[in-house]
Scaffold this active site. Structure first.
Site, PDB file in Angstrom:
ATOM      1  N   TRP A 329       0.837  -1.201   0.000  1.00 16.98           N
ATOM      2  CA  TRP A 329       0.000   0.000   0.000  1.00 16.98           C
ATOM      3  C   TRP A 329       0.876   1.256   0.000  1.00 16.98           C
ATOM      4  CZ3 TRP A 329      -0.416   3.977   3.638  1.00 16.98           C
ATOM      5  CH2 TRP A 329      -1.483   4.856   3.429  1.00 16.98           C
ATOM      6  N   HIS A 330       2.046   1.180   0.666  1.00 13.96           N
ATOM      7  CA  HIS A 330       2.920   2.358   0.758  1.00 13.96           C
ATOM      8  C   HIS A 330       3.584   2.696  -0.557  1.00 13.96           C
ATOM      9  CE1 HIS A 330       2.513   1.721   5.093  1.00 13.96           C
ATOM     10  NE2 HIS A 330       2.778   2.996   5.184  1.00 13.96           N
ATOM     11  N   GLY A 331       3.672   1.737  -1.433  1.00  8.49           N
ATOM     12  CA  GLY A 331       4.289   2.068  -2.705  1.00  8.49           C
ATOM     13  C   GLY A 331       4.555   0.820  -3.509  1.00  8.49           C
TER      14      GLY A 331
END
Lengths: 529, 416
Positions: A329-331
């Site tokens: 989700w963060h990248g």
């Protein structure tokens, strides 16, 4: 518009507030909400007019689907509901996937299949990760019939409300919409305004003075690693620790500013941070770090996967899947996947250890000071290792930093400092330490900043502890004695905010420091996610 | 309360003026020296030069900034005040742009411009579009009153207001203001004078604690790694063009346009620096650079260049081995930066006329042009040989550093 910009603090926020208070006293509730929605859209459009259409479209479609889902639920049309929900989630994830992960997917596919598909670089629409999650939660709950009937305007404010729009806290409709509908919360209130200003000021100070202050000692080390330079022990640790503290003060400062700004309008946002570095276990760390993301992942990924209800094996694999998704989700990058996986392993180890402890009847010792300090040290160490992957631009630079931290590239200190240790220099030399030229003040300031900020993170009360008589956030964090270091006891009584002159002066000083540091503008780290 | 704090801070920062941006009175013991100003010269100097309104300019990078004194006795009275428009690490392009700004907004009619070998090296894989002229506007150019093509710069006023406001209303400035007051008692505190000169006395603190040999070793290493770092040349492959030479040409054009007299010189290097150039195999490039320089100046009214980069009693000064406070060299801080004492002799030579000449050894500084360049280079080569023959220890030392750096460079390449 960044929270830490002159435009926001001196123009957008005061104007939005003034118009809001005027409209609500003169024309009432609904027009005031309409104003807040338009102000929030202006706030978003300030960055990117192009994606304004995207967020409006996403909002309209999701609202419509929510309505339908709620109707299916009340009609008992479970199958249609399920189908619609699947389509809804797929559409949201599809949009997120396209904007966020398409390039990542194509480049990895190219590597595996030895093809060379080209995709134009897609610019990530700001805040998409955040508003996608909030709306997916809304759809799921509409399907379950938990949501009641809402007006579109209220729903629009739930998605776009500018304090939380860009980088959270990830709000839940259950806590926001009732507040928007109530005439008691959304109104002018001098207490809310002053509490909001105090929280916002603390957040601004954390971001522009503390996080930006230490950032200059973290970035060069990670850049050097990316350049392929070899790092010695103190350099690598200095960079990793400086980043650890930068990230915390940056993101928790941002969250404070969001909570503070919302409070000025009478709205309470959920808590996002509660001194995570004081945690004495990884599971407690996750109860205190980016709390609204942990909550979302727990309620909408971990529990639907079966949570801990389907035996040990499934429990651990569910934990792992949840953390891997949290990482991704963060990248779109393998470093984030590794970071998530690492935390999945940490959590599994943590839970197994808990189980061993309770089987052997050792739980009583968990609150003993010695045990707590050891547990804290291990937890903090694991978290720092995780952040190295999180920050590094690629896998090889993460490995380069870890190599340095392990001491395998040697231990070196600046010559200028070695000379000032006097006769110890020969001892240091005998211990295998080497001395390099230049970089003396860099070394000194890196570690002075680390010590100072670590002290603040571990010994000082956090924002909501300071503000605790004024229920700063929607929810409170509760934890046991054994769960975290409690070094703040001595400071606690004196550190409670009150609307007094002394506190007024204190807040004025920190907001002056904050405002005086706006000249060097820097983005919040979490805007990239 | 908040407003009061902000106003007080701004007022205090203005009074102390830690970067010399406002030209507030310098009071001895309070704010006379500017120990933190060296971090902000890129912002401050364009404004400072318009405030000082000099009649003569010194242009270049950190070498003339620390070496050439705007208060030197040889400056003709009618050319004073003199301003040192020099910036550490400034590219030739930046120097040229700052000169355009200064000539457009001050009465300056004389310029002494120092050129530096390393500033003219280009790598084959240089910028995406090396031939674009003028290059894309950089951040520093917003605070210059004219654009690269000589038009009025529209962003100048906005940028200057922004720079003034963000400088007084800043916590960093407050910290530097306090430091400024605290460091007044330190005779070796770093400084920037109102005329843009950096006396570089902070070197003395390092020399006293670590010794000058350390400074030499560090700088030699740096120079050697830079020289070995890339496959340097003077022009881009297949052309007789580089942005730096173009910038120098534009600088000369600008001075012609403004009727300003221009004196060009090559900075002196310590013999160990020259030896690093020789041993890294860059000596032919060094000679080619000088040839191209004289070709460039040929045709301008002032078609000679002062070359101080030779071997003589000053540049071959021995480096102190012991770290005793007394062991401070007379002419150099380290191989790349000369002291004001040597700069004074250079100004003696270059400003001529009413200046005592007998104090300077005649072999220091030669005038070069297309007419005598080959002869000059032959003499230099011979001088290098003599130095090598007479200083075996220095030669071995540099040899060791060079082979060490070569190994670093190749092993680094291996990783990539």
């Amino acid at each position: 518009m960044l929270f830490n910009s002159y435009e926001f603090i001196l123009a957008f926020l005061p104007i939005t507030l003034a118009v809001f208070f005027f409209v609500i006293s003169r024309y009432g509730h609904e027009p005031a909400i309409a104003w807040l929605v338009s102000a929030s859209l202006i706030f978003y459009a300030w960055w990117s007019v192009t994606y304004l259409a995207l967020i409006i479209l996403s909002m309209v479609i999701n609202y419509g689907m929510g309505k339908l889902l709620a109707r299916h639920h009340s009609n008992g049309a479970v199958r249609q509901g399920k189908m619609l929900l699947t389509i809804g989630i797929a559409a949201n994830l599809g949009a997120l996937g396209y904007f966020k992960y398409a390039n990542f997917f194509v480049s990895n596919f190219n590597i595996v299949a030895e093809t060379s598909f080209q995709l134009e670089t897609i610019i990530l629409p700001l805040a998409i990760s955040f508003f996608t999650f909030q709306q997916i939660a809304y759809l799921i709950d509409a399907h379950k019939g938990i949501t009641s009937e809402f007006k579109f305007l209220h729903y629009a404010l739930f998605v776009t409300f500018f304090p939380q729009l860009i980088a959270g806290p990830i709000v839940h409709h259950r806590e926001m919409l009732p507040q928007f509908m109530s005439k008691k919360t959304l109104r002018f209130n001098a207490d809310d305004l002053s509490v909001g200003i105090a929280i916002f000021s603390i957040g601004l100070f954390k971001k522009v003075v503390l996080a930006d202050g230490i950032a200059v000692y973290a970035s060069p080390i990670f850049d050097a690693a990316a350049q392929g330079e070899t790092l010695t022990f103190f350099e690598a640790w200095g960079g990793a620790l400086a980043y650890t503290l930068q990230l915390y003060f940056d993101f928790s400062g941002y969250s404070d500013m969001a909570i503070g700004a919302a409070r000025m309008f009478g709205i309470k946002l959920p808590l996002n941070f509660h001194s995570p570095y004081k945690a004495t276990s990884i599971s407690e760390f996750w109860r205190r770090w980016h709390m609204t993301l942990s909550r979302f992942l727990r309620d909408y990924v971990y529990i639907p996967l079966g949570g801990n209800k389907k035996g040990h094996y499934r429990r651990y694999s569910n934990m792992m899947i949840t953390m891997l998704l949290g990482g991704l989700w963060h990248g779109a990058g393998w470093t984030f996947v590794i970071w998530g996986g690492l935390h999945g392993i940490y959590l599994a180890v943590n839970h197994s250890w808990r189980k061993i402890q309770s089987t052997l009847n050792l739980t009583a010792g968990r609150a003993a000071p010695f045990y707590k300090i050891a547990a804290w040290g291990l937890t903090f160490f694991c978290v720092v290792i995780g952040w190295v992957f999180f920050r590094a631009s690629d896998l090889s630079s993460a490995i380069a930093i870890l190599e340095g931290m392990s001491g395998q590239n040697g231990v070196a200190i600046p010559n200028a400092i070695a000379i000032r240790t006097g006769s110890f220099q020969t001892l240091l030399n005998d211990l295998g330490m080497t001395f390099y030229l230049g970089g003396g003040s860099q070394f000194l300031f890196t570690y002075l900043w680390i010590i100072a900020l670590l002290f603040i993170a571990l010994f000082m009360p956090n924002t909501q502890e300071i503000m605790r008589h004024f229920s700063p956030a929607f929810n409170k964090h509760k934890s046991g004695v054994a769960d975290a270091l409690q070094l703040t006891k001595i400071l606690e009584k004196r550190s409670i905010w009150q609307p007094t002159r002394t506190w007024g002066i204190f807040i004025a000083i920190i907001s002056a420091c904050g405002l005086l540091s706006l000249s060097s503008v820097s983005e919040f780290l979490y805007f990239q996610f | 309360m908040l407003l009061l704090l902000l106003i007080t801070t701004a007022g205090f920062n203005y009074l102390v003026d830690p970067y010399g941006l406002f030209g507030t009175a310098r009071i001895s013991g309070f704010n006379e020296k500017k120990p933190t100003a060296n971090t902000r010269v890129r912002v401050v100097k364009p404004y400072q030069v318009t405030r000082v309104q000099p009649h003569a300019l010194i242009v270049g990078n950190s070498r003339p900034e620390m070496g050439l004194d705007p208060d030197h006795e040889c400056w003709p009275v009618e050319k004073r005040p003199v301003y040192s428009l020099t910036t550490p690490g400034a590219s030739v392009y930046m120097q040229m742009r700052q000169t355009q700004h200064a000539l457009a907004s001050t009465p300056a009619k004389l310029m002494i411009v120092g050129v530096d070998f390393l500033d003219f090296l280009v790598a084959p894989e240089n910028h995406a579009d090396p031939y674009q002229w003028p290059p894309a506007v950089r951040e520093f150019e917003h605070r210059l009153s004219v654009t690269a093509t000589g038009q009025d710069n529209d962003t100048y006023w906005r940028q200057s207001i922004r720079d003034y406001v963000t400088t007084v209303l800043s916590l960093d400035t407050l910290e530097d203001s306090l430091q400024t007051i605290a460091f007044q008692g330190n005779i070796n505190a770093s400084n920037q004078t109102e005329q843009g000169f950096n006396p570089a006395r902070d070197y003395l603190d390092i020399i006293h604690s670590e010794g000058q040999a350390v400074l030499f070793r560090q700088k030699n290493d740096q120079v050697i790694s830079t020289l070995l770092g890339k496959n340097w040349s003077i022009y881009h492959a297949g052309t007789r063009w580089s942005r730096d030479f173009e910038a120098l040409k534009q600088l000369m054009e600008t001075s012609k346009k403004h009727d300003a007299e221009l004196i060009l010189f090559i900075n002196p290097y310590h013999a160990q620096y020259l030896e690093s150039i020789r041993q890294t195999g860059k000596w032919p490039l060094f000679e080619q650079w000088k040839r191209e320089l004289v070709k460039l100046t040929d045709g301008y009214s002032h078609d000679v260049i002062w070359d101080f980069s030779g071997y003589n009693a000053y540049t071959t000064e021995a480096e102190p081995v012991d770290k005793k406070p007394a062991d401070v060299m007379n002419w150099f801080w380290e191989p790349a930066h000369y002291r004001k004492e040597l700069g004074d002799l250079m100004l003696n030579r270059m400003l001529g006329n009413n200046c005592p000449k007998d104090t300077v050894k005649p072999e220091f500084g030669s005038l070069i042009s297309v007419a005598n360049i080959e002869q000059h280079l032959t003499l230099q080569r011979a001088a290098a040989q003599t130095y090598v023959a007479n200083n075996p220890q220095v030669i071995t030392k540099i040899q060791k550093r060079v082979s060490q750096k070569r190994m670093d460079v190749t092993s680094h390449d291996g990783i990539q």
